[in-house]
Design a protein around this motif. Sequence first.
Motif, PDB file in Angstrom:
ATOM      1  N   THR A  25      38.739   2.406 -35.839  1.00  0.00           N
ATOM      2  CA  THR A  25      39.640   1.283 -35.567  1.00  0.00           C
ATOM      3  C   THR A  25      40.541   1.600 -34.385  1.00  0.00           C
ATOM      4  O   THR A  25      40.738   0.769 -33.501  1.00  0.00           O
ATOM      5  CB  THR A  25      40.488   0.959 -36.813  1.00  0.00           C
ATOM      6  OG1 THR A  25      39.613   0.694 -37.912  1.00  0.00           O
ATOM      7  CG2 THR A  25      41.376  -0.240 -36.575  1.00  0.00           C
ATOM      8  N   TYR A  28      38.399   1.498 -31.258  1.00  0.00           N
ATOM      9  CA  TYR A  28      38.060   0.118 -30.908  1.00  0.00           C
ATOM     10  C   TYR A  28      39.244  -0.587 -30.254  1.00  0.00           C
ATOM     11  O   TYR A  28      39.078  -1.332 -29.291  1.00  0.00           O
ATOM     12  CB  TYR A  28      37.591  -0.642 -32.151  1.00  0.00           C
ATOM     13  CG  TYR A  28      37.180  -2.057 -31.834  1.00  0.00           C
ATOM     14  CD1 TYR A  28      35.969  -2.318 -31.197  1.00  0.00           C
ATOM     15  CD2 TYR A  28      37.997  -3.131 -32.160  1.00  0.00           C
ATOM     16  CE1 TYR A  28      35.590  -3.601 -30.889  1.00  0.00           C
ATOM     17  CE2 TYR A  28      37.623  -4.424 -31.854  1.00  0.00           C
ATOM     18  CZ  TYR A  28      36.426  -4.660 -31.220  1.00  0.00           C
ATOM     19  OH  TYR A  28      36.048  -5.940 -30.906  1.00  0.00           O
ATOM     20  N   LYS A  29      40.447  -0.346 -30.756  1.00  0.00           N
ATOM     21  CA  LYS A  29      41.637  -0.986 -30.178  1.00  0.00           C
ATOM     22  C   LYS A  29      41.863  -0.549 -28.737  1.00  0.00           C
ATOM     23  O   LYS A  29      42.287  -1.342 -27.902  1.00  0.00           O
ATOM     24  CB  LYS A  29      42.863  -0.697 -31.031  1.00  0.00           C
ATOM     25  CG  LYS A  29      42.886  -1.503 -32.311  1.00  0.00           C
ATOM     26  CD  LYS A  29      44.132  -1.241 -33.120  1.00  0.00           C
ATOM     27  CE  LYS A  29      44.084  -2.058 -34.402  1.00  0.00           C
ATOM     28  NZ  LYS A  29      45.258  -1.822 -35.237  1.00  0.00           N
ATOM     29  N   ILE A  31      39.522   0.333 -26.616  1.00  0.00           N
ATOM     30  CA  ILE A  31      38.486  -0.295 -25.801  1.00  0.00           C
ATOM     31  C   ILE A  31      38.725  -1.792 -25.683  1.00  0.00           C
ATOM     32  O   ILE A  31      38.615  -2.368 -24.604  1.00  0.00           O
ATOM     33  CB  ILE A  31      37.089  -0.025 -26.404  1.00  0.00           C
ATOM     34  CG1 ILE A  31      36.814   1.467 -26.416  1.00  0.00           C
ATOM     35  CG2 ILE A  31      36.014  -0.755 -25.634  1.00  0.00           C
ATOM     36  CD1 ILE A  31      35.639   1.851 -27.243  1.00  0.00           C
ATOM     37  N   LYS A  32      39.090  -2.411 -26.786  1.00  0.00           N
ATOM     38  CA  LYS A  32      39.278  -3.857 -26.821  1.00  0.00           C
ATOM     39  C   LYS A  32      40.451  -4.295 -25.950  1.00  0.00           C
ATOM     40  O   LYS A  32      40.395  -5.337 -25.299  1.00  0.00           O
ATOM     41  CB  LYS A  32      39.514  -4.305 -28.263  1.00  0.00           C
ATOM     42  CG  LYS A  32      39.706  -5.785 -28.429  1.00  0.00           C
ATOM     43  CD  LYS A  32      39.990  -6.111 -29.871  1.00  0.00           C
ATOM     44  CE  LYS A  32      40.628  -7.474 -29.940  1.00  0.00           C
ATOM     45  NZ  LYS A  32      41.404  -7.659 -31.124  1.00  0.00           N
ATOM     46  N   CYS A  33      41.501  -3.531 -25.911  1.00  0.00           N
ATOM     47  CA  CYS A  33      42.713  -3.904 -25.182  1.00  0.00           C
ATOM     48  C   CYS A  33      42.644  -3.538 -23.704  1.00  0.00           C
ATOM     49  O   CYS A  33      43.640  -3.613 -23.003  1.00  0.00           O
ATOM     50  CB  CYS A  33      43.937  -3.255 -25.818  1.00  0.00           C
ATOM     51  SG  CYS A  33      44.237  -3.847 -27.484  1.00  0.00           S
ATOM     52  N   SER A  35      39.824  -3.074 -20.032  1.00  0.00           N
ATOM     53  CA  SER A  35      38.607  -3.594 -19.401  1.00  0.00           C
ATOM     54  C   SER A  35      37.379  -2.767 -19.760  1.00  0.00           C
ATOM     55  O   SER A  35      36.280  -3.073 -19.331  1.00  0.00           O
ATOM     56  CB  SER A  35      38.778  -3.623 -17.882  1.00  0.00           C
ATOM     57  OG  SER A  35      38.982  -2.317 -17.414  1.00  0.00           O
ATOM     58  N   MET A  37      35.781  -2.655 -22.466  1.00  0.00           N
ATOM     59  CA  MET A  37      34.848  -3.401 -23.317  1.00  0.00           C
ATOM     60  C   MET A  37      33.766  -4.083 -22.480  1.00  0.00           C
ATOM     61  O   MET A  37      32.624  -4.180 -22.894  1.00  0.00           O
ATOM     62  CB  MET A  37      35.626  -4.447 -24.119  1.00  0.00           C
ATOM     63  CG  MET A  37      34.809  -5.065 -25.212  1.00  0.00           C
ATOM     64  SD  MET A  37      34.375  -3.840 -26.442  1.00  0.00           S
ATOM     65  CE  MET A  37      34.683  -4.736 -27.907  1.00  0.00           C
ATOM     66  N   ARG A  38      34.128  -4.541 -21.274  1.00  0.00           N
ATOM     67  CA  ARG A  38      33.130  -5.204 -20.424  1.00  0.00           C
ATOM     68  C   ARG A  38      32.237  -4.203 -19.718  1.00  0.00           C
ATOM     69  O   ARG A  38      31.191  -4.548 -19.212  1.00  0.00           O
ATOM     70  CB  ARG A  38      33.848  -6.073 -19.391  1.00  0.00           C
ATOM     71  CG  ARG A  38      34.536  -7.272 -19.998  1.00  0.00           C
ATOM     72  CD  ARG A  38      35.140  -8.140 -18.922  1.00  0.00           C
ATOM     73  NE  ARG A  38      36.209  -7.493 -18.182  1.00  0.00           N
ATOM     74  CZ  ARG A  38      37.487  -7.512 -18.534  1.00  0.00           C
ATOM     75  NH1 ARG A  38      37.851  -8.135 -19.629  1.00  0.00           N
ATOM     76  NH2 ARG A  38      38.404  -6.909 -17.796  1.00  0.00           N
ATOM     77  N   TRP A  42      30.122  -0.383 -26.907  1.00  0.00           N
ATOM     78  CA  TRP A  42      31.066   0.085 -27.915  1.00  0.00           C
ATOM     79  C   TRP A  42      30.530   1.291 -28.673  1.00  0.00           C
ATOM     80  O   TRP A  42      31.228   2.268 -28.908  1.00  0.00           O
ATOM     81  CB  TRP A  42      31.410  -1.071 -28.851  1.00  0.00           C
ATOM     82  CG  TRP A  42      31.730  -0.707 -30.262  1.00  0.00           C
ATOM     83  CD1 TRP A  42      31.000  -0.992 -31.364  1.00  0.00           C
ATOM     84  CD2 TRP A  42      32.873   0.023 -30.736  1.00  0.00           C
ATOM     85  NE1 TRP A  42      31.591  -0.502 -32.490  1.00  0.00           N
ATOM     86  CE2 TRP A  42      32.762   0.141 -32.127  1.00  0.00           C
ATOM     87  CE3 TRP A  42      33.973   0.604 -30.132  1.00  0.00           C
ATOM     88  CZ2 TRP A  42      33.699   0.795 -32.917  1.00  0.00           C
ATOM     89  CZ3 TRP A  42      34.905   1.252 -30.924  1.00  0.00           C
ATOM     90  CH2 TRP A  42      34.762   1.343 -32.293  1.00  0.00           C
ATOM     91  N   ARG A  46      32.234   5.005 -29.062  1.00  0.00           N
ATOM     92  CA  ARG A  46      32.605   5.403 -30.423  1.00  0.00           C
ATOM     93  C   ARG A  46      32.030   6.774 -30.737  1.00  0.00           C
ATOM     94  O   ARG A  46      32.731   7.669 -31.200  1.00  0.00           O
ATOM     95  CB  ARG A  46      32.098   4.379 -31.442  1.00  0.00           C
ATOM     96  CG  ARG A  46      32.475   4.707 -32.889  1.00  0.00           C
ATOM     97  CD  ARG A  46      31.811   3.753 -33.862  1.00  0.00           C
ATOM     98  NE  ARG A  46      30.374   3.895 -33.897  1.00  0.00           N
ATOM     99  CZ  ARG A  46      29.713   4.840 -34.579  1.00  0.00           C
ATOM    100  NH1 ARG A  46      30.353   5.733 -35.285  1.00  0.00           N
ATOM    101  NH2 ARG A  46      28.402   4.879 -34.562  1.00  0.00           N
TER     102      ARG A  46
END
Length: 183
Positions: A25, A28-29, A31-33, A35, A37-38, A42, A46
């Motif tokens: 978690t 992921y946060k 990566i998600k918050c 750039s 993620m693009r 994932w 991880r």
Amino acid sequence: MSEDQRKFVAAILAGDPRAIKMVETWIYKVIKCSSWMRTFDWEDIRQEALLALVENLRHGNYRGEGLRSYVERITKNKCVNILRQQKREMIDPSVELENVEVPADCPDPGEKIDRERKMRLIRLSVQRLSPENRQLLKGAFVDGLLGREAAAQLGISHNNYRRRLHKCTLELRGFCEKGEKTP
């Protein structure tokens, strides 16, 4: 390091699903918050971040600061490392350019320059023609008129049209061969 942190580190090293899920978690946060993620998959990040965390915990590299910030730092570092690796793969200095095969349909840059130079010379040569001859060439080569149609449009016979067109193309060829510039 507090007692709670020791227990959490032990749970991670033991492979406790709840502890691993918590770390995932946090990863992921990060990566998600951003750039990342693009840019990345994932799952790749991880795995890389989890492996680095477990390795660091086993070797005693964790000094007891906030575990969450430690995981976030590892994740960001892994993202940067993956980015650098991708750049290195894109620009590989070991590739010898002399041995790279150029596709057959790839135009030669020299040919493109020659073609542009020739087109410029033709345009200048066409400008040197008389307006009547320019109209004659335009009808034949730009508008795509057939001989009889062009002759009828100009109000002359078909044979006369052919003679004029021939003389016009010879004149144009002469200007092009001389390569003279317009005054």
